[in-house]
Design a protein around this motif. Structure first.
Motif, PDB file in Angstrom:
ATOM      1  N   ALA A  83       6.402 111.142  32.208  1.00 42.15           N
ATOM      2  CA  ALA A  83       5.589 110.610  33.190  1.00 42.15           C
ATOM      3  C   ALA A  83       5.849 109.284  33.875  1.00 42.15           C
ATOM      4  O   ALA A  83       5.698 109.026  35.210  1.00 42.15           O
ATOM      5  CB  ALA A  83       4.199 110.288  32.370  1.00 42.15           C
ATOM      6  N   VAL A  84       6.671 108.676  33.153  1.00 41.38           N
ATOM      7  CA  VAL A  84       7.352 107.322  33.802  1.00 41.38           C
ATOM      8  C   VAL A  84       8.504 107.563  34.631  1.00 41.38           C
ATOM      9  O   VAL A  84       8.474 107.065  35.744  1.00 41.38           O
ATOM     10  CB  VAL A  84       8.142 106.417  32.576  1.00 41.38           C
ATOM     11  N   LEU A  85       9.254 108.673  34.313  1.00 39.97           N
ATOM     12  CA  LEU A  85      10.122 109.251  35.568  1.00 39.97           C
ATOM     13  C   LEU A  85       9.512 109.828  36.666  1.00 39.97           C
ATOM     14  O   LEU A  85      10.087 109.600  37.736  1.00 39.97           O
ATOM     15  CB  LEU A  85      11.171 110.408  34.593  1.00 39.97           C
ATOM     16  N   HIS A  86       8.526 110.347  36.364  1.00 37.00           N
ATOM     17  CA  HIS A  86       7.850 111.000  37.794  1.00 37.00           C
ATOM     18  C   HIS A  86       7.071 109.798  38.537  1.00 37.00           C
ATOM     19  O   HIS A  86       7.157 109.902  39.645  1.00 37.00           O
ATOM     20  CB  HIS A  86       6.589 112.051  37.102  1.00 37.00           C
ATOM     21  N   ARG A  87       6.731 108.940  37.874  1.00 34.07           N
ATOM     22  CA  ARG A  87       6.178 107.725  38.600  1.00 34.07           C
ATOM     23  C   ARG A  87       7.307 106.988  39.322  1.00 34.07           C
ATOM     24  O   ARG A  87       7.230 106.557  40.479  1.00 34.07           O
ATOM     25  CB  ARG A  87       5.508 106.578  37.614  1.00 34.07           C
ATOM     26  N   PHE A  88       8.484 106.968  38.559  1.00 33.73           N
ATOM     27  CA  PHE A  88       9.591 106.371  39.292  1.00 33.73           C
ATOM     28  C   PHE A  88      10.297 107.232  40.633  1.00 33.73           C
ATOM     29  O   PHE A  88      10.307 106.928  41.646  1.00 33.73           O
ATOM     30  CB  PHE A  88      10.752 106.427  38.052  1.00 33.73           C
ATOM     31  N   VAL A 122      15.247 111.673  44.519  1.00 31.46           N
ATOM     32  CA  VAL A 122      13.853 111.931  43.757  1.00 31.46           C
ATOM     33  C   VAL A 122      13.856 113.246  43.184  1.00 31.46           C
ATOM     34  O   VAL A 122      13.220 113.540  41.948  1.00 31.46           O
ATOM     35  CB  VAL A 122      12.850 111.923  44.919  1.00 31.46           C
ATOM     36  N   GLN A 123      14.521 114.219  43.666  1.00 29.64           N
ATOM     37  CA  GLN A 123      14.717 115.482  43.159  1.00 29.64           C
ATOM     38  C   GLN A 123      15.204 115.497  41.689  1.00 29.64           C
ATOM     39  O   GLN A 123      14.839 116.186  40.763  1.00 29.64           O
ATOM     40  CB  GLN A 123      15.182 116.539  44.133  1.00 29.64           C
ATOM     41  N   LEU A 124      16.383 114.716  41.800  1.00 25.05           N
ATOM     42  CA  LEU A 124      16.937 114.937  40.275  1.00 25.05           C
ATOM     43  C   LEU A 124      16.235 114.108  39.506  1.00 25.05           C
ATOM     44  O   LEU A 124      16.063 114.471  38.261  1.00 25.05           O
ATOM     45  CB  LEU A 124      18.253 114.052  40.522  1.00 25.05           C
ATOM     46  N   LEU A 125      15.472 113.113  39.534  1.00 26.47           N
ATOM     47  CA  LEU A 125      14.405 112.308  38.601  1.00 26.47           C
ATOM     48  C   LEU A 125      13.678 113.423  38.272  1.00 26.47           C
ATOM     49  O   LEU A 125      13.214 113.496  36.925  1.00 26.47           O
ATOM     50  CB  LEU A 125      13.816 111.126  39.256  1.00 26.47           C
ATOM     51  N   ARG A 126      13.036 114.004  39.126  1.00 29.85           N
ATOM     52  CA  ARG A 126      11.900 115.071  38.796  1.00 29.85           C
ATOM     53  C   ARG A 126      12.672 116.323  37.911  1.00 29.85           C
ATOM     54  O   ARG A 126      11.830 116.767  36.777  1.00 29.85           O
ATOM     55  CB  ARG A 126      10.999 115.728  39.896  1.00 29.85           C
ATOM     56  N   ALA A 134      11.847 100.906  40.644  1.00 27.61           N
ATOM     57  CA  ALA A 134      11.710 100.672  39.232  1.00 27.61           C
ATOM     58  C   ALA A 134      10.390  99.796  38.793  1.00 27.61           C
ATOM     59  O   ALA A 134       9.738 100.150  37.841  1.00 27.61           O
ATOM     60  CB  ALA A 134      12.901 100.336  38.490  1.00 27.61           C
ATOM     61  N   ILE A 135      10.439  98.779  39.584  1.00 23.89           N
ATOM     62  CA  ILE A 135       9.380  97.702  39.245  1.00 23.89           C
ATOM     63  C   ILE A 135       7.839  98.307  39.533  1.00 23.89           C
ATOM     64  O   ILE A 135       7.103  98.221  38.737  1.00 23.89           O
ATOM     65  CB  ILE A 135       9.618  96.506  39.848  1.00 23.89           C
ATOM     66  N   GLU A 136       7.847  98.952  40.606  1.00 26.05           N
ATOM     67  CA  GLU A 136       6.594  99.693  41.016  1.00 26.05           C
ATOM     68  C   GLU A 136       6.053 100.677  39.952  1.00 26.05           C
ATOM     69  O   GLU A 136       5.184 100.753  39.588  1.00 26.05           O
ATOM     70  CB  GLU A 136       6.610 100.265  42.478  1.00 26.05           C
ATOM     71  N   ALA A 137       7.196 101.281  39.542  1.00 23.63           N
ATOM     72  CA  ALA A 137       6.916 102.553  38.636  1.00 23.63           C
ATOM     73  C   ALA A 137       6.419 102.163  37.196  1.00 23.63           C
ATOM     74  O   ALA A 137       6.037 102.979  36.425  1.00 23.63           O
ATOM     75  CB  ALA A 137       8.015 103.503  38.515  1.00 23.63           C
ATOM     76  N   LEU A 188       8.691 100.894  35.008  1.00 19.31           N
ATOM     77  CA  LEU A 188       9.973 101.006  34.157  1.00 19.31           C
ATOM     78  C   LEU A 188       9.903  99.883  33.140  1.00 19.31           C
ATOM     79  O   LEU A 188      10.155  98.799  33.629  1.00 19.31           O
ATOM     80  CB  LEU A 188      10.838 101.225  35.051  1.00 19.31           C
ATOM     81  N   PRO A 189       9.838 100.088  31.779  1.00 12.34           N
ATOM     82  CA  PRO A 189       9.948  99.029  30.980  1.00 12.34           C
ATOM     83  C   PRO A 189      11.083  98.067  31.116  1.00 12.34           C
ATOM     84  O   PRO A 189      12.247  98.505  31.462  1.00 12.34           O
ATOM     85  CB  PRO A 189       9.966  99.675  29.488  1.00 12.34           C
TER      86      PRO A 189
END
Length: 483
Positions: free
Chosen positions: A73-78, A113-117, A197-200, A202-203
Motif C-alpha cells: 500500500a505504501v509503494l502504491h501511494r508512492f 511508476v509502472q515499476l513501483l506498482r 516520497a514525502i507525499e506518499a 514513506l517512513p
C-alpha cells in the motif's frame, strides 16, 4: 526547463537536511550550454547521516513490522505521487541530459511508476516463508526471505529516473532501505522523487538521497553501514566497485557497459529491419547501454543494407530534445561529446570510412551535438567496433555464413544486449540461444519488467527486473525443524 532551479537541501531521514558544506554542483543544459540549476554537494558527513537514518529505519516498526499488504500500500501511494509528477520529471530529465522528450515521457515519467506498482504487487504474491521437506533427512525446513538491509543505489545519467527505480522498487518491496546517489549531471529530477516520497508518507529514513561525484560514490560503496550495493554505470567504475565489495564480502549488483551486435540474417526484410534498428541501435542518441551498435550484415546483401542504414541515420531528426519530432538530441555533456568525437576520429585514423555524419551538425552554434555516424571498412578488432562509444555511432561489419556472424557477435568483452533480424522467428530464436549475452531481441529489443535484465562478461554481475530483481534484495534463511 524555463526557469533556473536552485536546490539548497538534501533529502535525508524523511525531510530536508541542511548540507554540511556550502559547495554546489551546477547543472548545465546540453542544448544551450547554460546553467539551468544547481544542487548542494554532499560531504562524507552527509552520507553518514543518510546511512544512519537508513539503518535506523530498517529496524523501526513503521517499516520493518509492516505486512506485505501494508508495504504494498505504501509503494502504491508512492507510485500515485510519482504519477502526478511524471510530466515534470520527464521534462526535467530532458533538460538535464538531452533525452528526446517523446522517449522521456515513457522512460522517465511513466516507467518508474509502472515499476513501483509491479514490485508492490510482486511482494504480495511472494511468500516470506515456505516449508520444505526432503528425504532422507526427516523433519521440515522453513525457508525464510528476509531483507538484505541498507542498500547503496548508484544511478547513471542516461536514464536516471527509471534506472534509479530498477533498484529502489525491488529493494523497498523486499523491506530494505535505500540511500540513492544520482549522477551529478542528473540530480535535479531526484528532488521530484523525494517530494513524491514525502507525499506518499514513506517512513523517515527508508529512502535518502545524497549528491556528488565519484568520490561520494566511493565513500558510500565502502560505508560500513551499507549491506548491499546496486550500481549502473561504466565497466571501469564497476570493476572498482566489485573489488571493494569483494574485499568486504558485500553483495553487489553491477549493470555495466555493452557493445552489442545486431545480426541481420540473409532473409531479413530491408525496410522493417532498418526501421527497427533506428531504435535498437540509436535510442536516446545512442546513450543506452544495450544498443546494438555493431551491425553484422551478410556479404550477399551488404551494399543494400549499408545504403539503407546510412540513409536511416542521415534522416533522423536532430535538434531540440523538447521537440516531439526530435530523434537525436545533444549528448549529456561537453566531455561526453568530445569523447565521442575523439573515437570517431580514431575510427577514421584506423582506416574506417564514414558514410554519414562524423562530426557536429552543420549550423549548430551551441549544444553538445554529434551527428548520427555510420562506419564501414572497419574490422571487429578496430577501436570503434570494440569500445563502448555511448553516442550515435554505428559500425557495419560483413560476414559470410551464420557461424561467422555468431563468432563475430561473441568476439567482444561485453555481453549485455543484442538483436537478430529475420523473417523467421524460430531461426532468430536459434541464433539468440547461441549469442553470449544477458538479453537479446528477435526483431526488436524491449525490456520486460517481469523478466531479468543484466549482463555477462564485462557487462556486469547479477540481474535486475522480474522476480530475480526482488530476490537480489533478500537473504535466505533456513530454519530446521524436527519431524
Amino acid at each position: 526547463m524555463t526557469t533556473n532551479t536552485e536546490r539548497t537541501s538534501l533529502f535525508i531521514d524523511g525531510g530536508w537536511h541542511t548540507p554540511s558544506t556550502g559547495d554546489v554542483i551546477p547543472v548545465v543544459s546540453p542544448l544551450n550550454e547554460q546553467r539551468i540549476g544547481s544542487v548542494p554537494a554532499s560531504a562524507p558527513a552527509d552520507v553518514d547521516v543518510a546511512v544512519a537514518a537508513a539503518r535506523a529505519a530498517r529496524h523501526r516498526s513503521d517499516w520493518a513490522a509492516l505486512t506485505p499488504e501494508e508495504r504494498a500500500a505504501v509503494l502504491h501511494r508512492f507510485a500515485d505521487a510519482l504519477d502526478k509528477r511524471a510530466e515534470d520529471r520527464a521534462t526535467t530529465v530532458t533538460s538535464e541530459n538531452g533525452m528526446p522528450i517523446a522517449l522521456a515521457r515513457f522512460a522517465e515519467g511513466a516507467a518508474p511508476v509502472q515499476l513501483l506498482r509491479y514490485y508492490a504487487d510482486l511482494a504480495l504474491s511472494t511468500p516470506i516463508e515456505e516449508r520444505r521437506t526432503s528425504r532422507p533427512v526427516p523433519g521440515t525446513t522453513v525457508v525464510r526471505r528476509e531483507p538484505v538491509g541498507v542498500v547503496a543505489a548508484i544511478a547513471p545519467w542516461n536514464f536516471p529516473a527509471v534506472l534509479s527505480m530498477f533498484k529502489i522498487a525491488p529493494a523497498l518491496a523486499a523491506g530494505c532501505t535505500v540511500v540513492l546517489k544520482p549522477s551529478p549531471e542528473t540530480t535535479l529530477d531526484s528532488y521530484l522523487l523525494a517530494e513524491a516520497a514525502i507525499e506518499a508518507g514513506l517512513p523517515a529514513g527508508v529512502l535518502g538521497i545524497v549528491t556528488g561525484g565519484a568520490d561520494i560514490g566511493q565513500y558510500l560503496v565502502a560505508h560500513p553501514g551499507v549491506d548491499k550495493v546496486a550500481f549502473t554505470g561504466s565497466t571501469p567504475a564497476g570493476r572498482h566497485i566489485g573489488r571493494v565489495c569483494g574485499e568486504l564480502l558485500r553483495p553487489v549488483t553491477l549493470e555495466l557497459g555493452g557493445k552489442s551486435a545486431a545480426l541481420v540474417l540473409d532473409d531479413a526484410d530491408l525496410e522493417a529491419t532498418v526501421t527497427g534498428l533506428a531504435t535498437a541501435s540509436l535510442l536516446n542518441t545512442g546513450q543506452t547501454c544495450y544498443m546494438s551498435t555493431r551491425i553484422l550484415l551478410p556479404r550477399s546483401r551488404y551494399a543494400e543494407f549499408r545504403d539503407a542504414v546510412t540513409a536511416m541515420a542521415a534522416g533522423l531528426p536532430v535538434g531540440d530534445p523538447m521537440d516531439e519530432a526530435t530523434a537525436i538530441g545533444p549528448l549529456v555533456s561537453a566531455r561526453q561529446r568530445d569523447r565521442v568525437l575523439s573515437l570517431i576520429e580514431q575510427g577514421r585514423a584506423e582506416g574506417g570510412t564514414v558514410t554519414t555524419g562524423g562530426g557536429r551538425p552543420a549550423g549548430v552554434g551551441s549544444g553538445f551535438f554529434v551527428e548520427p555516424t555510420v562506419f564501414t571498412d572497419v574490422e571487429n578488432s578496430s577501436t570503434v567496433a570494440r569500445q563502448e562509444v555511448f553516442g550515435p555511432v554505428l559500425t557495419l561489419l560483413p560476414y559470410g555464413d551464420l557461424d561467422e556472424a555468431i563468432a563475430l557477435a561473441n568476439d567482444s568483452e561485453y555481453g549485455l544486449g543484442g538483436t537478430v533480424w529475420t523473417t523467421d522467428d524460430e531461426r532468430g530464436l536459434g541464433v539468440a540461444r547461441r549469442v553470449e549475452t544477458g538479453s537479446f531481441g528477435v526483431n526488436t529489443f524491449n525490456l520486460d519488467w517481469g523478466s531479468p535484465f543484466g549482463g555477462v562478461k564485462a557487462s556486469g554481475i547479477g540481474r535486475e527486473l522480474g522476480p530475480e530483481g526482488l530476490a537480489a534484495y533478500q537473504n535466505l534463511k533456513s530454519i530446521f525443524l524436527t519431524a
